[in-house]
Design an enzyme around this catalytic site. Structure first.
Site, mmCIF file in Angstrom:
data_model
loop_
_atom_site.group_PDB
_atom_site.id
_atom_site.type_symbol
_atom_site.label_atom_id
_atom_site.label_comp_id
_atom_site.label_asym_id
_atom_site.label_seq_id
_atom_site.Cartn_x
_atom_site.Cartn_y
_atom_site.Cartn_z
ATOM 1 N N HIS A 82 0.847 -1.198 0.000
ATOM 2 C CA HIS A 82 0.000 0.000 0.000
ATOM 3 C C HIS A 82 0.876 1.240 0.000
ATOM 4 C CE1 HIS A 82 -3.526 2.479 0.769
ATOM 5 N NE2 HIS A 82 -2.714 3.201 1.505
ATOM 6 N N ASP A 161 -15.164 2.827 7.510
ATOM 7 C CA ASP A 161 -14.098 3.734 7.075
ATOM 8 C C ASP A 161 -14.607 4.669 5.987
ATOM 9 O OD1 ASP A 161 -11.315 4.715 6.743
ATOM 10 O OD2 ASP A 161 -11.558 3.817 4.768
ATOM 11 N N ARG A 168 -14.535 12.976 7.808
ATOM 12 C CA ARG A 168 -13.239 13.611 8.111
ATOM 13 C C ARG A 168 -12.866 14.628 7.028
ATOM 14 N NH1 ARG A 168 -9.409 8.854 8.037
ATOM 15 N NH2 ARG A 168 -7.801 10.434 8.241
ATOM 16 N N SER A 183 -7.441 3.928 9.151
ATOM 17 C CA SER A 183 -8.188 3.905 7.887
ATOM 18 C C SER A 183 -7.465 3.011 6.867
ATOM 19 C CB SER A 183 -8.310 5.351 7.372
ATOM 20 O OG SER A 183 -8.711 5.386 6.038
ATOM 21 N N LYS A 187 -8.514 -1.323 5.748
ATOM 22 C CA LYS A 187 -8.799 -1.789 4.378
ATOM 23 C C LYS A 187 -7.885 -2.944 3.990
ATOM 24 C CE LYS A 187 -8.712 2.521 2.970
ATOM 25 N NZ LYS A 187 -9.163 3.888 3.157
HETATM 26 N N1 URA Z 1 -5.635 7.117 2.810
HETATM 27 C C1 URA Z 1 -6.614 6.422 3.451
HETATM 28 O O1 URA Z 1 -7.031 5.371 2.993
HETATM 29 N N2 URA Z 1 -7.105 6.932 4.600
HETATM 30 C C2 URA Z 1 -6.674 8.086 5.143
HETATM 31 O O2 URA Z 1 -7.156 8.467 6.180
HETATM 32 C C3 URA Z 1 -5.657 8.793 4.460
HETATM 33 C C4 URA Z 1 -5.147 8.274 3.296
#
Ligand code: URA
Length: 441
Positions: A82, A161, A168, A183, A187
């Protein structure tokens, strides 16, 4: 339990219990807690922070808000990669085929671009016919057969999320390290990763502008992954300048193809080799990272990553002839060369501004439902430390609209800071963070 009391407890700087965290995440996902209370709660976290335990539990609560992919019918260790988001970051298109060519199963769920950062799913749609919406059975079948599949995130992965991130975004609570870490990690864990290699970008084009913040984010994510039983490592890489030369979807796909042919920009190739090696090592396919690096370099030299990319494109209904003939890709009609008034060495780049210039051309979206133009973008010829001579082109703009091209050109000119004294080149890899240590380069 009352949401009011939980907001007050966090506002006053106390640690929340696991039950309280679950109550908030579940209640908000189900619509039982209103946006105004959740906004206050997020702002309380922003100022009072969360402990490691709270952050891990917040992550777990988000993971269990939706589907958790069961990839156990795919043989081998499932290692996910990621990136925390940057400008010109097309690494997935290079790394995924390379590691799959080594035999590592790549069951990759990726996102679309938002704001000044791009997304793999948009890029891969440059191949006519490429289907990013395989159902889960076909996704698993393709990974078992080809060692690689690439799809967009399904609606049911971490709905908490999705909802919290959207809130947010409009309540100035994005840039909190615990919230970003939970967050991202929620995922990855819900998408079935056994091990996770994180590319944490640091610099003017990244979420994390300072080295210290990037180290904190990396530590937080490694801590979450480790405490949830996932071997997790983070690599801090430079985002004080775009990665590679191309910025914009189809241009980046062409650069990824060139890199898999061994003809890509050096910084991009080096970062891909580093991240891919750590994925191979995390899957225990080699006994050292150095062995993993040798394996990846061999695959790259033999063109096996390129073959795997063609296999991926074909398996998902795309036209793989574009890999052999990249001139078939549609690129925007109008070309504009940007020349600076100042000559000298590039001292600094406002990389976020470069990303914004690409977004204005149509390469990115300002809101998550925005429409993008895959054919537009930039080729950034001059980066930090480079010498710019009189009348030398620093960036070539590819656009479809004169007014937008003019706006992009003005932004790009402002994004460069030059000087007369030679400037050192930024280090590409700045640190590696594992559960045991932080190695600074
Ligand atoms: N990428 C994400 O998936 N979440 C965040 O909060 C910031 C960047």
């Amino acid at each position: 339990m009352r949401m009011y009391d939980i907001i007050q407890k966090k506002r006053d700087g106390h640690e929340l219990s696991n039950d309280e965290i679950k109550y908030v995440v579940d209640g908000y996902t189900k619509g039982e807690i209103p946006d105004y209370q959740m906004s206050a709660f997020l702002m309380a976290i922003y100022f009072m922070k969360m402990s490691s335990r709270e952050t891990t539990y917040f992550t777990m609560a988000m993971v269990s808000s939706g589907d958790i992919l069961n990839l156990s019918c795919i043989d081998g260790v499932k290692v996910d990669k990621h990136s925390s988001g940057g400008v010109g970051d097309k690494t997935t298109l290079i790394i995924a085929p390379l590691v799959a060519a080594c035999g590592l199963p790549v069951a990759k769920m990726s996102g679309r671009g938002l704001g000044h950062t791009g997304g793999t799913i948009d890029k891969v749609e440059s191949f006519p016919g490429f289907n990013v919406k395989l159902d889960i059975d076909k996704f698993i079948e393709n990974v078992n057969k080809h060692k690689i599949a690439l799809v967009s995130q399904t609606a049911n992965i971490t709905p908490a999320d999705k909802k919290i991130y959207a809130l947010r975004d409009v309540t100035a609570t994005i840039d909190n390290i615990s919230l970003i870490a939970s967050s991202i990690m929620s995922k990855k864990i819900a998408a079935g990763a056994d091990a996770i290699v994180l590319d944490v970008k640091v610099g003017s084009g990244a979420f994390m502008k300072s080295f210290d913040d990037a180290i904190c984010l990396a530590n937080e994510m490694v801590q979450i992954g480790t405490s949830l039983g996932r071997n997790t490592i983070a690599i801090l890489s430079d985002m004080d300048q775009p990665l590679g030369v191309a910025v914009g979807n189809t241009l980046e796909v062409i650069e990824a193809i060139n890199t898999l042919k061994g003809e890509g920009p050096k910084d991009l190739e080096d970062l891909c080799i580093e991240l891919a090696s750590h994925m191979i090592f995390a899957a225990n396919m080699t006994t050292t990272v150095a062995d993993a690096r040798n394996l990846i370099v061999q695959k790259l030299k033999k063109g096996e990553g390129l073959l795997k990319l063609k296999e991926l494109v074909t398996a998902q209904g795309g036209d793989a002839s574009y890999v052999d003939n990249p001139e078939k890709f549609e690129i925007a009609k109008i070309k504009k060369e940007v020349i600076l008034d100042n000559i000298g060495y590039v001292y600094k780049m406002d990389t976020e501004a470069i990303g914004k210039a690409a977004m204005i051309l149509g390469a990115g979206r300002e809101t998550k439902d925005g429409i993008i133009d895959l054919s537009v973008g930039l080729m950034v010829h001059k980066k930090t430390g480079d010498l710019i001579m009189q009348d030398e082109v620093v960036v070539t703009i590819y656009g479809n609209d004169d007014e937008k091209i003019k706006q992009a050109e003005d932004i790009i000119k402002q994004a460069y800071t030059t000087g007369n004294v030679e400037k050192y080149k930024e280090k590409l890899i700045k640190a590696i963070v594992t559960k045991a240590e932080v190695l600074r380069y």
